[in-house]
Design a protein around this motif. Sequence first.
Motif, PDB file in Angstrom:
ATOM      1  N   ARG A 127       0.838  -1.194   0.000  1.00  7.57           N
ATOM      2  CA  ARG A 127       0.000   0.000   0.000  1.00  7.57           C
ATOM      3  C   ARG A 127       0.879   1.253   0.000  1.00  7.57           C
ATOM      4  NH1 ARG A 127      -4.352  -0.110   4.669  1.00  7.57           N
ATOM      5  NH2 ARG A 127      -2.429  -0.194   5.906  1.00  7.57           N
ATOM      6  N   PRO A 128       0.507   2.252  -0.773  1.00  7.86           N
ATOM      7  CA  PRO A 128       1.296   3.494  -0.770  1.00  7.86           C
ATOM      8  C   PRO A 128       1.190   4.207   0.567  1.00  7.86           C
ATOM      9  CG  PRO A 128      -0.749   3.783  -2.006  1.00  7.86           C
ATOM     10  CD  PRO A 128      -0.645   2.321  -1.689  1.00  7.86           C
ATOM     11  N   ARG A 129       2.268   4.805   1.004  1.00  7.53           N
ATOM     12  CA  ARG A 129       2.278   5.512   2.279  1.00  7.53           C
ATOM     13  C   ARG A 129       1.699   6.911   2.112  1.00  7.53           C
ATOM     14  NH1 ARG A 129       8.391   4.053   4.488  1.00  7.53           N
ATOM     15  NH2 ARG A 129       8.111   1.772   4.566  1.00  7.53           N
ATOM     16  N   TRP A 130       1.077   7.406   3.175  1.00  7.56           N
ATOM     17  CA  TRP A 130       0.513   8.753   3.143  1.00  7.56           C
ATOM     18  C   TRP A 130       1.607   9.797   2.943  1.00  7.56           C
ATOM     19  CZ3 TRP A 130      -4.415   8.897   2.313  1.00  7.56           C
ATOM     20  CH2 TRP A 130      -5.252   7.910   2.838  1.00  7.56           C
ATOM     21  N   ALA A 131       2.794   9.521   3.461  1.00  7.91           N
ATOM     22  CA  ALA A 131       3.896  10.476   3.345  1.00  7.91           C
ATOM     23  C   ALA A 131       4.380  10.628   1.909  1.00  7.91           C
ATOM     24  CB  ALA A 131       5.070  10.036   4.234  1.00  7.91           C
ATOM     25  N   ALA A 132       3.944   9.721   1.035  1.00  7.31           N
ATOM     26  CA  ALA A 132       4.381   9.802  -0.355  1.00  7.31           C
ATOM     27  C   ALA A 132       3.776  11.008  -1.075  1.00  7.31           C
ATOM     28  CB  ALA A 132       4.009   8.519  -1.099  1.00  7.31           C
ATOM     29  N   ALA A 133       2.568  11.410  -0.679  1.00 10.32           N
ATOM     30  CA  ALA A 133       1.869  12.491  -1.381  1.00 10.32           C
ATOM     31  C   ALA A 133       2.679  13.785  -1.432  1.00 10.32           C
ATOM     32  CB  ALA A 133       0.495  12.723  -0.767  1.00 10.32           C
ATOM     33  N   PRO A 134       3.167  14.329  -0.304  1.00 10.71           N
ATOM     34  CA  PRO A 134       3.979  15.546  -0.399  1.00 10.71           C
ATOM     35  C   PRO A 134       5.307  15.318  -1.099  1.00 10.71           C
ATOM     36  CG  PRO A 134       3.918  14.732   1.863  1.00 10.71           C
ATOM     37  CD  PRO A 134       2.901  13.953   1.106  1.00 10.71           C
ATOM     38  N   ALA A 135       5.852  14.106  -0.987  1.00  9.27           N
ATOM     39  CA  ALA A 135       7.118  13.823  -1.666  1.00  9.27           C
ATOM     40  C   ALA A 135       6.942  13.855  -3.178  1.00  9.27           C
ATOM     41  CB  ALA A 135       7.657  12.463  -1.224  1.00  9.27           C
ATOM     42  N   TRP A 136       5.785  13.462  -3.654  1.00 12.89           N
ATOM     43  CA  TRP A 136       5.517  13.463  -5.097  1.00 12.89           C
ATOM     44  C   TRP A 136       5.539  14.873  -5.697  1.00 12.89           C
ATOM     45  CZ3 TRP A 136       0.738   9.713  -4.671  1.00 12.89           C
ATOM     46  CH2 TRP A 136       1.206   8.404  -4.469  1.00 12.89           C
ATOM     47  N   LEU A 137       5.419  15.882  -4.857  1.00 17.73           N
ATOM     48  CA  LEU A 137       5.395  17.259  -5.361  1.00 17.73           C
ATOM     49  C   LEU A 137       6.778  17.756  -5.768  1.00 17.73           C
ATOM     50  CD1 LEU A 137       2.956  18.986  -2.837  1.00 17.73           C
ATOM     51  CD2 LEU A 137       2.436  17.963  -5.062  1.00 17.73           C
TER      52      LEU A 137
END
Length: 213
Positions: A127-137
């Motif tokens: 499962r993708p981690r929630w912390a990945a979202a800001p890192a994707w920016l």
Amino acid sequence: MIFMVWATMFRLVLILVAVTGLSCTWMALADPLNPLVLFTVQSNLMLAGYCSWRVVTRRRPSTGVKGAVTLYIVITGLVWHFLRMRGANPFEHLSLTGPGLGNFLLHYVTPIMAVIDWLAFDRTAPRPRWAAAPAWLAYPVVYMVFALVRGALLPPHAWKRYPYPFLNVDRFGYGGVLLMAVALAVCFALLGYGLIALHRLVNHRNRTAVDSM
């Protein structure tokens, strides 16, 4: 095994769609290097490259990388539809050849197919981690810096000096561009969290269905 075959076939079609759209974009412009400055072209190249890598290697996917690629192509579609086309009918300027076909494929078809891939395939991936979202920016931020530096170095009438209207420093100033960039970054982060939430929801339902069998 059959599921993997379907995933491979779907990604081959996605690669074909992206390459066709990119070819239409390139053929419409005299300078072959010009399209590379567009986020649309870069994100579709990333998507085609990622899908090609998956088809060739068939390795276990990284949801972090796949999520980033999916987010970028979804950004491409949403920015085009709501900021460039202002919500207009996507079929209005559709044609069978040339820029009309390229724009439709690169801004509508590939984003929709990428989201389908994100939700329908790789169900056994972590499962993708929630912390990945800001890192994707990170990539959109780097792209904005690139676009602004490029625009500052080019002469006033250069082609796509600022690739997108909301990056036009001559019109909005650096303060205005920065304000819009922050607003877009917040929207993109929320979009990333939305993709993660959808992936986790679908993954949870699939695991529940398997456990109940």
